[in-house]
Motif scaffolding. Structure first.
Motif, PDB file in Angstrom:
ATOM      1  N   HIS A   1      20.799  28.440  -3.096  1.00 38.31           N
ATOM      2  CA  HIS A   1      21.878  29.130  -3.814  1.00 38.31           C
ATOM      3  C   HIS A   1      22.352  28.359  -5.048  1.00 38.31           C
ATOM      4  CE1 HIS A   1      22.006  31.823  -0.395  1.00 38.31           C
ATOM      5  NE2 HIS A   1      22.237  30.783   0.435  1.00 38.31           N
ATOM      6  N   VAL A   2      21.438  27.554  -5.602  1.00 40.28           N
ATOM      7  CA  VAL A   2      21.760  26.884  -6.868  1.00 40.28           C
ATOM      8  C   VAL A   2      21.660  27.877  -8.019  1.00 40.28           C
ATOM      9  CG1 VAL A   2      21.106  25.019  -8.434  1.00 40.28           C
ATOM     10  CG2 VAL A   2      20.963  24.678  -5.966  1.00 40.28           C
ATOM     11  N   ILE A   3      20.690  28.787  -7.946  1.00 39.26           N
ATOM     12  CA  ILE A   3      20.532  29.859  -8.940  1.00 39.26           C
ATOM     13  C   ILE A   3      20.540  31.195  -8.220  1.00 39.26           C
ATOM     14  CG2 ILE A   3      19.274  28.407 -10.578  1.00 39.26           C
ATOM     15  CD1 ILE A   3      16.681  29.673  -9.617  1.00 39.26           C
ATOM     16  N   ASP A   4      20.929  32.226  -8.966  1.00 40.97           N
ATOM     17  CA  ASP A   4      20.952  33.557  -8.354  1.00 40.97           C
ATOM     18  C   ASP A   4      19.630  34.262  -8.597  1.00 40.97           C
ATOM     19  OD1 ASP A   4      20.998  34.435 -10.994  1.00 40.97           O
ATOM     20  OD2 ASP A   4      23.170  34.770 -10.999  1.00 40.97           O
ATOM     21  N   ASN A   5      19.525  35.472  -8.144  1.00 44.40           N
ATOM     22  CA  ASN A   5      18.269  36.217  -8.209  1.00 44.40           C
ATOM     23  C   ASN A   5      17.831  36.481  -9.648  1.00 44.40           C
ATOM     24  OD1 ASN A   5      16.109  37.792  -6.835  1.00 44.40           O
ATOM     25  ND2 ASN A   5      17.056  39.476  -8.000  1.00 44.40           N
ATOM     26  N   ILE A   6      18.801  36.767 -10.524  1.00 42.74           N
ATOM     27  CA  ILE A   6      18.450  37.056 -11.925  1.00 42.74           C
ATOM     28  C   ILE A   6      17.881  35.803 -12.591  1.00 42.74           C
ATOM     29  CG2 ILE A   6      19.371  37.675 -14.180  1.00 42.74           C
ATOM     30  CD1 ILE A   6      21.382  39.477 -12.779  1.00 42.74           C
ATOM     31  N   ASP A   7      18.563  34.659 -12.418  1.00 36.45           N
ATOM     32  CA  ASP A   7      18.063  33.402 -12.984  1.00 36.45           C
ATOM     33  C   ASP A   7      16.688  33.066 -12.421  1.00 36.45           C
ATOM     34  OD1 ASP A   7      20.235  32.965 -14.616  1.00 36.45           O
ATOM     35  OD2 ASP A   7      21.338  31.808 -13.128  1.00 36.45           O
ATOM     36  N   PHE A   8      16.521  33.338 -11.110  1.00 39.78           N
ATOM     37  CA  PHE A   8      15.238  33.043 -10.459  1.00 39.78           C
ATOM     38  C   PHE A   8      14.108  33.874 -11.061  1.00 39.78           C
ATOM     39  CE2 PHE A   8      12.403  33.943  -6.676  1.00 39.78           C
ATOM     40  CZ  PHE A   8      11.721  32.737  -6.755  1.00 39.78           C
ATOM     41  N   GLU A   9      14.330  35.160 -11.210  1.00 44.47           N
ATOM     42  CA  GLU A   9      13.297  36.037 -11.758  1.00 44.47           C
ATOM     43  C   GLU A   9      12.990  35.689 -13.219  1.00 44.47           C
ATOM     44  OE1 GLU A   9      11.472  38.127 -10.196  1.00 44.47           O
ATOM     45  OE2 GLU A   9      12.514  37.979  -8.263  1.00 44.47           O
ATOM     46  N   LEU A  10      14.047  35.406 -13.993  1.00 42.44           N
ATOM     47  CA  LEU A  10      13.829  35.036 -15.399  1.00 42.44           C
ATOM     48  C   LEU A  10      13.065  33.726 -15.505  1.00 42.44           C
ATOM     49  CD1 LEU A  10      17.306  35.921 -16.966  1.00 42.44           C
ATOM     50  CD2 LEU A  10      15.130  37.099 -17.357  1.00 42.44           C
ATOM     51  N   ALA A  11      13.387  32.770 -14.631  1.00 38.28           N
ATOM     52  CA  ALA A  11      12.711  31.474 -14.670  1.00 38.28           C
ATOM     53  C   ALA A  11      11.239  31.607 -14.324  1.00 38.28           C
ATOM     54  CB  ALA A  11      13.397  30.506 -13.719  1.00 38.28           C
ATOM     55  N   LEU A  12      10.937  32.450 -13.330  1.00 35.80           N
ATOM     56  CA  LEU A  12       9.537  32.648 -12.942  1.00 35.80           C
ATOM     57  C   LEU A  12       8.720  33.268 -14.072  1.00 35.80           C
ATOM     58  CD1 LEU A  12       9.843  33.979  -9.262  1.00 35.80           C
ATOM     59  CD2 LEU A  12       9.036  31.729  -9.995  1.00 35.80           C
ATOM     60  N   SER A  13       9.374  34.085 -14.911  1.00 34.65           N
ATOM     61  CA  SER A  13       8.651  34.788 -15.989  1.00 34.65           C
ATOM     62  C   SER A  13       8.365  33.900 -17.204  1.00 34.65           C
ATOM     63  CB  SER A  13       9.447  36.011 -16.436  1.00 34.65           C
ATOM     64  OG  SER A  13      10.666  35.612 -17.052  1.00 34.65           O
ATOM     65  N   GLU A  14       9.041  32.734 -17.281  1.00 35.22           N
ATOM     66  CA  GLU A  14       8.821  31.849 -18.430  1.00 35.22           C
ATOM     67  C   GLU A  14       7.456  31.192 -18.342  1.00 35.22           C
ATOM     68  OE1 GLU A  14      11.777  29.051 -19.586  1.00 35.22           O
ATOM     69  OE2 GLU A  14      13.449  30.367 -19.003  1.00 35.22           O
ATOM     70  N   GLU A  15       6.792  31.109 -19.503  1.00 36.82           N
ATOM     71  CA  GLU A  15       5.479  30.470 -19.543  1.00 36.82           C
ATOM     72  C   GLU A  15       5.626  28.953 -19.597  1.00 36.82           C
ATOM     73  OE1 GLU A  15       3.164  31.963 -22.734  1.00 36.82           O
ATOM     74  OE2 GLU A  15       3.097  34.027 -21.974  1.00 36.82           O
ATOM     75  N   LEU A  16       4.564  28.280 -19.150  1.00 32.91           N
ATOM     76  CA  LEU A  16       4.543  26.823 -19.249  1.00 32.91           C
ATOM     77  C   LEU A  16       4.343  26.400 -20.700  1.00 32.91           C
ATOM     78  CD1 LEU A  16       2.260  25.779 -16.248  1.00 32.91           C
ATOM     79  CD2 LEU A  16       4.740  25.509 -16.410  1.00 32.91           C
ATOM     80  N   PRO A  17       4.865  25.243 -21.077  1.00 33.11           N
ATOM     81  CA  PRO A  17       4.566  24.731 -22.429  1.00 33.11           C
ATOM     82  C   PRO A  17       3.095  24.362 -22.519  1.00 33.11           C
ATOM     83  CG  PRO A  17       5.644  23.042 -21.123  1.00 33.11           C
ATOM     84  CD  PRO A  17       5.686  24.299 -20.297  1.00 33.11           C
ATOM     85  N   SER A  18       2.587  24.343 -23.752  1.00 33.09           N
ATOM     86  CA  SER A  18       1.185  23.958 -23.944  1.00 33.09           C
ATOM     87  C   SER A  18       1.126  22.528 -24.451  1.00 33.09           C
ATOM     88  CB  SER A  18       0.513  24.930 -24.912  1.00 33.09           C
ATOM     89  OG  SER A  18       1.260  25.020 -26.117  1.00 33.09           O
ATOM     90  N   GLU A  19       0.550  22.331 -25.612  1.00 31.56           N
ATOM     91  CA  GLU A  19       0.475  20.987 -26.173  1.00 31.56           C
ATOM     92  C   GLU A  19       1.851  20.538 -26.651  1.00 31.56           C
ATOM     93  OE1 GLU A  19      -2.144  18.972 -26.225  1.00 31.56           O
ATOM     94  OE2 GLU A  19      -3.319  20.483 -25.157  1.00 31.56           O
ATOM     95  N   PRO A  20       2.106  19.215 -26.671  1.00 30.69           N
ATOM     96  CA  PRO A  20       3.396  18.726 -27.173  1.00 30.69           C
ATOM     97  C   PRO A  20       3.666  19.211 -28.592  1.00 30.69           C
ATOM     98  CG  PRO A  20       2.228  16.968 -26.052  1.00 30.69           C
ATOM     99  CD  PRO A  20       1.270  18.127 -26.148  1.00 30.69           C
TER     100      PRO A  20
END
Length: 754
Positions: free
Chosen positions: A225-244
């Motif tokens: 319960h540190v983040i809610d469902n909306i934050d969780f779904e948005l976080a999962l949709s973010e892409e990983l960074p590539s090169e620095p």
């Protein structure tokens, strides 16, 4: 004996315990980490302008005071969920790790707390069982020295994040392009799992494993319960960074300056990042224009008058072009000043009371031991008001003014004003000091003008009495300098009043422009960093337009308030600019500095008697038989001044001749333009064939139709009409030059040929 042995045994045990306690107390080094840091430079609001890598090749920003909140929560949940409750070592984690390693027959878990990992980062030792024990001991000691918050900050500052990226602040910029306090939950989760095995799993290697670790941590955050469902779904949709990502390169020359002078520190500057970016864009546009004329370098400095701090610092253009000339920080590089210091001379002379604002200064040919200054237009006006000398940037009258004021005094004045590059005695510069004979930096020049503006705004005091009033008169003069625009700014209400001055160095190597309002000072330099001159390098044509573009980008500001208390009223001759004498027929009542009351009354107006038609001068008693003499006020300049002045002022009337039989001795109608002073030393240059060259003597005559006869010692040389110039090759030694006009007027001067 038994009691003695027991006693010794107890004392021995106490000694061992005390020794162990001492070792424990001092086992933790006073300086936990001994590593170099990158130099980090921010703007006034803490926004990153740029950074320079640490000496060991690591992107390791200086330590942060606090770990970012999101990162801290992610890290604790991923690495050490009981972090807030243990004393540096979690016995349950150690026992669990020991069981797992025995069952697997290899090391699969270390059981290390965040505190223990911080110790490991500080020691940099290989992982062994013995080292683990040392880490445990030091971890408990670390908990005694630092708070939990401080230990988290230490870990965040020194944890590896893959490649040569060390610490949360560097990682946030290198992977996500923004500060660590702006991390999203997905970004914080990525950075929390990276230090676990940064060489094996990072944004450029094993990305799928990194994604799996990140998402698993995000799931834990959601479950706890540190983040809610909306934050969780948005976080999962973010892409990983590539090169620095590359770090920002805003104000790169300023960043480089601090990397040399404040290496390894975080430097918070006075720069306004938005103004900096806009200024850099303006310089880039002008660079694209000026490069067509092979003018390759520009620099600009914007100073906030209220704070006396730089808000934009553009040391040059095209920093990343690979050209070393573009990496030269022009703002701090000494360059020939051209005319940019003339307003300071005008200010000094006004402050001392050497001149009034419009005092006439001579604008005639000048030769002082071979030093022959020329105006930019190669012409002479005879005499020019001091205010116009500054606004028109005339060289010859400025040299006359400096000679009158004194080179040593002006040299000291410039040093007091903040010009730090005068590293030779004043005699080295001489009168060329006012024409670019000395070098200065754009930083010093712009801040010298800023000091004037701050004094006028009553922000900064100056030791000299009347300084504020002198500054007002200086700015009042140079606000009239013609602008690069073809339109007249005075008739456009939306255009703000700007006092500005340009400068062009000898050989067209440096073009300067400095402008002042009550809010900002803008200084611009244009040229080539290698000193290569170009005919187009004129301050008003190159640096001036750049300066006005920057002012157009800045908020408009009102003009300065006149410091009326600094002035006193005086009656001034309208034509000469001097205090009016009793002969001046046209006067103005104006405000002058009290020191100006000690200046010379007008030396050019006098009363003469003329015939009724004004054609002849007469003695008053000579007219008793032939009518009444008319008494008139007459404006009379010295002959050399007059010769050039009347060419530009058709209203000027030379003195009429005396009526035949009704006159007397009068001022000589002739004056030597060169040489001007008796016993002048003349140096004859060698010609290409080895023979000695000649010297050209020049004379001014108030009568344009006069014939002049020239003599060298006792020898007749010839005559001249209209333009009185004669070139001769006299032998070495002392000689007398004598001229006689067709009316019998005679004039002589001596020269020494060397």
């Amino acid at each position: 004996m038994g009691k003695a042995r027991d006693f010794m045994r107890r004392w021995k045990m106490r000694y061992i315990i005390a020794l162990m306690l001492i070792v424990y107390l001092f086992c933790l080094p006073k300086q936990l980490f001994d590593v170099p840091f990158a130099t980090v430079v921010t703007d006034r609001n803490g926004e990153l302008l740029g950074a320079r890598i640490a000496a060991d090749g690591q992107w390791r920003f200086p330590p942060c005071e606090n770990a970012p909140e999101k990162f801290a929560k992610c890290l604790i949940l991923f690495e050490d969920r009981y972090y807030k409750y243990h004393f540096g070592v979690n016995p349950f984690s150690v026992i669990r790790a020991l069981k797992q390693n025995i069952a697997a027959g290899r090391t699969v878990s270390g059981g290390s707390t965040i505190t223990m990992q911080t110790v490991r980062l500080a020691r940099g030792k290989k992982r062994t069982a013995g080292e683990k024990i040392i880490e445990m001991m030091l971890a408990t000691r670390l908990e005694c020295r630092y708070s939990k918050r401080e230990i988290l900050a230490l870990y965040a500052s020194y944890a590896p994040f893959g490649g040569n990226v060390v610490g949360i602040d560097a990682a946030a910029w290198r992977y996500f392009g923004h500060p660590s306090d702006q991390l999203s939950w997905a970004e914080a989760a990525v950075l929390a799992v990276l230090p676990n095995a940064p060489s094996m799993i990072n944004p450029s290697k094993n990305r799928s494993a990194l994604l799996e670790k990140r998402n698993k941590l995000l799931q834990s955050l959601y479950n706890e319960h540190v983040i809610d469902n909306i934050d969780f779904e948005l976080a999962l949709s973010e892409e990983l960074p590539s090169e620095p990502l590359p770090l920002p390169q805003t104000a790169p020359h300023l960043v480089t300056y601090y990397a040399k002078n404040e290496a390894g520190k975080t430097v918070k500057t006075s720069i306004d990042r938005n103004l900096q970016i806009q200024s850099e864009e303006i310089l880039e546009r002008w660079h694209n224009e000026l490069i067509r004329s092979d003018i390759r370098n520009l620099a600009a400095l914007v100073i906030d008058v209220r704070t006396g701090e730089a808000v934009a610092y553009c040391g040059n253009v095209c920093f990343d072009s690979g050209n070393s000339a573009n990496q030269v920080d022009i703002i701090r590089s000494p360059r020939s000043t051209g005319s940019i210091l003339k307003p300071l001379l005008y200010c000094a002379a006004l402050e001392e009371g050497a001149i009034l604002p419009h005092t006439l200064l001579p604008d005639i040919p000048l030769n002082i031991n071979g030093f022959t200054p020329q105006n930019f237009n190669m012409q002479y006006d005879g005499a020019v008001p001091a205010s116009k000398v500054i606004s028109r940037s005339l060289n010859v009258p400025s040299v006359f003014l400096l000679r009158e004021y004194g080179v040593p005094k002006f040299y000291d004045y410039l040093k007091t004003a903040g010009i730090t590059t005068l590293d030779k005695p004043s005699s080295h510069y001489g009168l060329s000091l006012i024409l670019g004979g000395a070098e200065a930096t754009l930083w010093d020049v712009a801040f010298a003008y800023c000091s004037m503006a701050r004094a006028l705004n009553e922000i900064q005091n100056h030791v000299g009495a009347g300084y504020k009033g002198a500054v007002w008169q200086v700015f009042d003069a140079i606000k009239e300098v013609n602008r690069p625009e073809e339109i007249d700014w005075r008739y456009i209400p939306s255009m703000q009043t700007i006092a500005w001055k340009t400068g062009t160095s000898y050989g067209f190597r440096d073009a300067w422009a400095v402008g002042v309002t009550s809010r900002y000072v803008v200084g611009v330099w244009v040229g080539n960093a290698n000193g290569e001159g170009k005919p187009e390098l004129v301050g008003a044509r190159t640096a001036g337009p750049v300066m006005f573009d920057i002012f157009n980008m800045l908020p408009s500001s009102p003009w300065f308030d006149c410091p009326e208390d600094e002035f006193t009223e005086a009656v001034v001759c309208r034509r000469s600019g001097h205090l009016a004498n009793r002969y001046c027929d046209e006067t103005d009542t104006m405000l002058i500095l009290p020191a100006g009351l000690n200046t010379e009354p007008c030396p050019y107006h006098t009363f003469i008697n003329t015939t009724a038609d004004g054609r002849f001068r007469v003695f008053e008693n000579c007219m008793a038989e032939n009518g009444q003499a008319v008494r008139r006020s007459w404006f009379v300049l010295p002959p050399v001044w007059e010769w050039y002045y009347k060419q530009h002022h058709p209203e000027y009337l030379p003195l009429p001749p005396f009526l035949q039989g009704c006159g007397g001795e009068s001022q000589s109608p002739m004056a030597f333009i060169y040489p001007q002073n008796g016993n002048a030393r003349v140096y004859l240059p060698r010609q290409l064939d080895g023979s000695e060259g000649g010297v050209t003597f020049e004379l001014a005559h108030s009568n344009a139709k006069a014939t002049v006869f020239w003599h060298l010692d006792e020898n007749y040389l010839g005559s001249t009409l209209d333009f009185h110039k004669l070139t001769v090759s006299p032998p070495k030694g002392k000689h007398t030059i004598t001229v006689i006009d067709n009316d019998g007027n005679t004039l002589s001067t001596a020269i020494i040929v060397e």
